[in-house]
Design an enzyme around this catalytic site. Structure first.
Site, short mmCIF file in Angstrom:
data_model
loop_
_atom_site.label_atom_id
_atom_site.label_comp_id
_atom_site.label_asym_id
_atom_site.label_seq_id
_atom_site.Cartn_x
_atom_site.Cartn_y
_atom_site.Cartn_z
N LYS A 93 24.75 21.69 28.52
CA LYS A 93 25.24 20.53 29.28
C LYS A 93 26.75 20.58 29.33
O LYS A 93 27.42 20.58 28.31
CB LYS A 93 24.78 19.24 28.61
CG LYS A 93 25.44 17.96 29.16
CD LYS A 93 25.11 16.75 28.29
CE LYS A 93 25.94 15.53 28.69
NZ LYS A 93 25.69 14.37 27.80
N LYS A 121 30.72 3.00 30.54
CA LYS A 121 30.86 2.87 29.09
C LYS A 121 31.95 1.85 28.76
O LYS A 121 32.85 1.60 29.56
CB LYS A 121 31.26 4.22 28.48
CG LYS A 121 30.22 5.32 28.56
CD LYS A 121 30.78 6.60 27.96
CE LYS A 121 29.77 7.75 28.05
NZ LYS A 121 28.64 7.56 27.15
N GLU A 154 22.95 10.86 31.82
CA GLU A 154 23.14 11.85 32.88
C GLU A 154 22.92 13.28 32.44
O GLU A 154 22.57 14.15 33.24
CB GLU A 154 24.55 11.70 33.47
CG GLU A 154 25.68 12.40 32.74
CD GLU A 154 25.89 11.93 31.31
OE1 GLU A 154 26.35 12.73 30.49
OE2 GLU A 154 25.59 10.75 31.01
N ARG A 183 20.64 14.75 30.74
CA ARG A 183 19.27 15.26 30.94
C ARG A 183 19.01 15.60 32.40
O ARG A 183 18.20 16.48 32.70
CB ARG A 183 18.27 14.25 30.40
CG ARG A 183 18.24 12.91 31.09
CD ARG A 183 17.68 11.79 30.24
NE ARG A 183 18.58 11.43 29.15
CZ ARG A 183 18.32 10.50 28.24
NH1 ARG A 183 17.17 9.84 28.27
NH2 ARG A 183 19.18 10.23 27.29
#
Length: 489
Positions: free
Chosen positions: A251, A263, A335, A337
């Site tokens: 990733k 966030k 995000e 995944r």
């Protein structure tokens, strides 16, 4: 990039010890045994080392004798290391030496110690500082280390693969430490392309190609950013021709604001490390190429930036993965995944790997469960998982196997799509793993490693100062060596 310290190897020269102007390091044992170099220093300093030992020097201790009388050295580092030390003890001795050295050159008198190569690895791994954005220019010449040994050519040969591992770990640390305005998706890809110079085959898939392939999940993450999304494929084919490779998938979210599911401001600056999985894959591929591993390994990284904008994916949107599954995006901050699922599918369709491992700073939930001591390991193949856990333990990198199962996968059922990207607060790291499990083809041994707690830390780790740890490069290198390299008959 920050390069591991330069080592030179030479025969033991007793006379040089008294005239060396930097730091002199000698090894002793807790019961007072000294080799020729240590005895020489002891005589020059009129018994100072013997007095240290009498004072209760224990295995693992590192003592400093500053400005020793009778020597040109600015200090003598006395490291207590038993003759039959373990690998970990020898590496710890190297770490201790790195912590004492400051900016001085070192003359490391390792004599004929059987674990000299492990001392060197520990020293190399710990002797790291990320100074790329400080105005003071570090003096690289002041970081040289001379290793004095009875068989210097043999020690050099034994140390070379370990120094390759250190360089791979440094490459990972550099990537994770870089700020996001420097390490964009484009500059990240450029650094990986440059590894063609060490023998890797590198291909960059741009957005138009990703769209053609149908990577709608990955592209949905980066569509709110001006930085183009990319997939970079690195090939090291050092094994038997045509043999199915190990696929490593990382990733690479170069900065994660959370997107529309923004966030909180506090701590968001740490999200420069959200590309840690891609960093570990890149560092591992570098290490394998540098040591010319006799294995076929493909490293694939999905590079995106998750930003809010008028073009960003919204909570409630439905996107289509390369596999063809539709995904309801409940939270745009889940995000990673979405990036991984498309790259994993591409890896399997394109390379038919013998096994696949993905790495990601995927969930805060894994930190709640395992803290900063262990990465979370999830797998559909217990034998494969045990092989990795054994490799991680051998290299001193904490890892712990977590469960997966249908009950967790059921938490991801969507009312309007094939699957949703989050399953609620309960077992968040496990449901994330189950989301990825959906994209693993039957018959492919697979491991998912959640490194959110270990990729970058606020305190020193075993082999690194605070900040990026380089966790995973050593373990993956060991796994390749143990399980995937061609054995010579």
């Amino acid at each position: 990039m920050v390069k591991p310290v330069t080592f030179t190897f030479q025969d033991v020269n007793i006379d040089e010890i008294s005239t060396f102007a930097g730091r002199v390091a000698v090894l002793v044992t807790s019961d007072g045994r000294m080799d020729n170099a240590a005895r020489r220093v002891n005589r020059l300093t009129k018994g100072a080392i013997a007095r240290m030992i009498e004072d209760g020097l224990k295995a693992g201790d590192a003592r400093v004798l500053a400005y020793p009388v009778g020597m040109a050295a600015e200090a003598v580092d006395v490291i207590c290391l038993e003759k039959r030390a373990t690998q970990d003890e020898a590496r710890a001795a190297g770490v201790a030496l790195a912590k004492t050295r400051g900016a001085a050159n070192i003359l490391a008198c390792l004599g004929n110690h059987s674990k000299a190569d492990q001392v060197i690895l520990g020293l190399a791994l710990r002797d790291y500082g990320f100074d790329a954005h400080k105005t003071a220019t570090p003096d690289e010449d002041a970081r040289a280390i001379t290793v004095m040994a009875t068989k210097p050519d043999l020690i050099r040969e034994k140390s070379e693969p370990y120094l390759a591992m250190a360089e791979g770990a440094f490459f990972t640390r550099d990537l994770v430490n870089e700020p996001a305005n420097v390490l964009t998706t484009e500059s990240f890809a450029d650094r990986l392309v440059a590894m063609a110079d060490i023998g890797l085959e590198v291909e960059v898939l741009e957005e138009d190609k990703l769209a053609e392939l149908g990577m709608g999940a990955l592209l949905s993450v980066g569509q709110g950013s001006d930085s183009p999304s990319k997939v970079v494929v690195m090939k090291w084919l050092g094994g038997n021709a045509g043999e199915a490779p190990l696929a490593l998938v990382g990733k690479g979210v170069v900065f994660d604001t959370g997107g529309i599911s923004l966030k909180p401001a506090a701590g968001m600056e740490d999200m420069t490390m959200d590309m840690g999985g891609a960093g570990v894959v890149a560092g591992t591929m570098r290490a394998l190429a540098l040591r010319k591993a006799k294995a076929n390994v493909i490293g694939l990284v999905g590079l995106v930036e998750n930003m809010p904008s008028g073009n960003a994916t919204r909570p409630g949107d439905v996107v289509t993965s390369m596999k063809g599954d539709t995904i309801e995006v409940i939270n745009t901050d889940a995000e990673g995944r979405l990036v991984l699922c498309d790259v994993m599918h591409y890896a399997q369709e394109t390379f038919q790997p013998a096994a696949m491992i993905d790495l990601a700073t995927l969930t805060g939930a894994i930190i709640i469960g395992l803290g900063h001591e262990n990465a979370g390991v999830f797998s559909n193949d217990d034998g494969f998982a045990k092989s990795f856990l054994k490799a991680a333990e051998a290299e001193g990198e904490g890892a712990w196997q977590m469960p997966i199962g249908k009950a967790y996968a059921d938490q991801l059922k969507s009312r309007i799509a094939d699957v949703k990207n989050v399953g609620g607060r309960a077992a968040g790291s496990i449901t994330a793993a189950e989301f990825l499990h959906r994209f693993v083809q039957d018959g492919t041994p697979w491991i998912h490693i959640d490194i959110a707690g270990v990729a970058s830390t606020k305190t020193d780790t075993k082999y690194a100062p605070k900040g990026a740890s380089g966790w995973g490069v050593l373990a993956l290198n060991r796994l390749v060596a143990d399980q995937f390299e061609v054995t010579e008959e």
